[in-house]
Design a protein around this motif. Sequence first.
Motif, mmCIF file in Angstrom:
data_model
loop_
_atom_site.group_PDB
_atom_site.id
_atom_site.type_symbol
_atom_site.label_atom_id
_atom_site.label_comp_id
_atom_site.label_asym_id
_atom_site.label_seq_id
_atom_site.Cartn_x
_atom_site.Cartn_y
_atom_site.Cartn_z
ATOM 1 N N GLN A 167 0.844 -1.197 0.000
ATOM 2 C CA GLN A 167 0.000 0.000 0.000
ATOM 3 C C GLN A 167 0.885 1.254 0.000
ATOM 4 N N ALA A 168 1.395 1.583 -1.202
ATOM 5 C CA ALA A 168 2.315 2.719 -1.344
ATOM 6 C C ALA A 168 1.588 3.955 -1.820
ATOM 7 N N ASN A 169 0.672 3.748 -2.754
ATOM 8 C CA ASN A 169 -0.061 4.855 -3.366
ATOM 9 C C ASN A 169 -1.205 4.240 -4.176
ATOM 10 N N MET A 170 -2.408 4.750 -3.984
ATOM 11 C CA MET A 170 -3.576 4.186 -4.678
ATOM 12 C C MET A 170 -3.410 4.278 -6.199
ATOM 13 N N ALA A 175 -6.914 -4.780 -2.676
ATOM 14 C CA ALA A 175 -6.674 -4.166 -1.367
ATOM 15 C C ALA A 175 -6.511 -2.664 -1.524
ATOM 16 N N ARG A 176 -7.288 -1.914 -0.768
ATOM 17 C CA ARG A 176 -7.185 -0.442 -0.786
ATOM 18 C C ARG A 176 -7.104 0.082 0.645
ATOM 19 N N ASN A 201 0.904 4.333 4.344
ATOM 20 C CA ASN A 201 1.934 3.388 3.892
ATOM 21 C C ASN A 201 2.685 2.880 5.125
ATOM 22 N N THR A 202 2.462 1.603 5.456
ATOM 23 C CA THR A 202 3.113 1.020 6.644
ATOM 24 C C THR A 202 4.253 0.077 6.260
ATOM 25 N N SER A 203 4.825 0.260 5.077
ATOM 26 C CA SER A 203 5.987 -0.506 4.624
ATOM 27 C C SER A 203 5.793 -2.013 4.822
ATOM 28 N N SER A 214 2.266 -3.502 5.468
ATOM 29 C CA SER A 214 1.074 -3.157 4.672
ATOM 30 C C SER A 214 0.376 -4.370 4.045
ATOM 31 N N ILE A 215 1.127 -5.336 3.558
ATOM 32 C CA ILE A 215 0.486 -6.482 2.891
ATOM 33 C C ILE A 215 -0.273 -7.369 3.885
ATOM 34 N N PRO A 216 0.370 -7.803 4.996
ATOM 35 C CA PRO A 216 -0.428 -8.620 5.936
ATOM 36 C C PRO A 216 -1.590 -7.857 6.562
#
Length: 343
Positions: free
Chosen positions: A269-272, A291-292, A299-301, A304-306
């Motif tokens: 989640q870097a930028n929509m 995922a949005r 952006n939680t580096s 973000s994915i989990p």
Amino acid sequence: MTKPQIRPATGAQYSRIHGVGGYRPVRVIPNAEVLEWIDSSDEWIRTRSGIAERRWAGPEESVAEMSVQAAGKAIAQAGISPEQIGGVIVATVSHLKQTPAIATQIAERLGCGNAPAFDISAACAGFGYGLGLADGMIRGGNAEYVLVIGVERLSDLTDKSDRSTAFIFGDGAGAAIVGPSDTPGIGKLIWGSDGSQADVITQTEAWDTAFAKSDAVNGVGEETKWPYLRMDGQPVFRWAVWEMAKVAQQALDAAGVTADQLGAFIPHQANMRITDAMIKALKLPESVPVARDIAETGNTSAASIPLAMERMLETGEAHSGDLALIIGFGAGLVYAAAVVTLP
Ligand code: UT7
């Protein structure tokens, strides 16, 4: 005389994610609060990044504390006991005490016995790097279950006066339990790095340089500069849009999966707008949920994915057993993409 042979270490034939869990700090920072620090607008932040709010950790919400909370949920979903965990991997760039690794203390607090525990620094690709290592440990016979955590307190590294980054970063933790599987649950990892672009996302100064400048050390009153994160947004944006879509496609091809077979697309989640550009490049059908999470989490580096994965499963946007394409990319530059089966 025959040469002595090493007995082969054998593990499970395949691995998969058995459980996922997240921790989001209590304090919500809406765009309105960011506007107290930088010259910007709610509209600019929303349209250029997709972010409406982010969470920033308080003093009690340490890297270890957030990790333990997230891991507890992942362990519960996996239905295992902490003693079964044979490896703890913590991906982070914001555990500010370099030695020892925070992973050992997290393992201790969770009750993982004497499990091997270590930190990795792979920024926003850290969760994917961790998954790849866990998969190898399990299939190689060196662990039955591995806990992979992505955790960040990026607020500690955010310069609130820097209008190019102050609105982007957030804090949180996401964790996954990876373990044995009868069927393939983690596809081939497409991962790599590009050190020629090391300076596009970087700490402004190394800790020793910053410390050497501090009043305490040189006594001449030079201003101490906290080594915040700096990002040259545009080159990172271009790299993410052009190169990462190719990496994502390679992960699909390597797994033998087509875009229309996905049950979820979970990019870092870097930028929509980066997410939207990837959707286009991958020709992802509208039916595939995306995922949005960045809208509420920033952006939680490495987290973000989990975090996004947990949210999609909780909200029912994605379902256990579905195939998800994950891709992380960031400072290094580094990247990692794979198709995984959702827990
Ligand atoms: O997690 C690791 C990976 N990270 C990423 O993938 C992030 C990649 N980069 C980005 O997401 C984007 O580059 C940003 C969101 C950081 C910035 O968006 P951008 O569209 O690339 O903005 P920009 O830097 O090109 O700036 C566009 C304009 C400029 O004004 P002019 O020159 O066009 O008049 C900036 O001065 O927007 C201006 N600007 C701002 N305006 C309001 C820059 N920052 C701000 C701001 N508020 N905060």
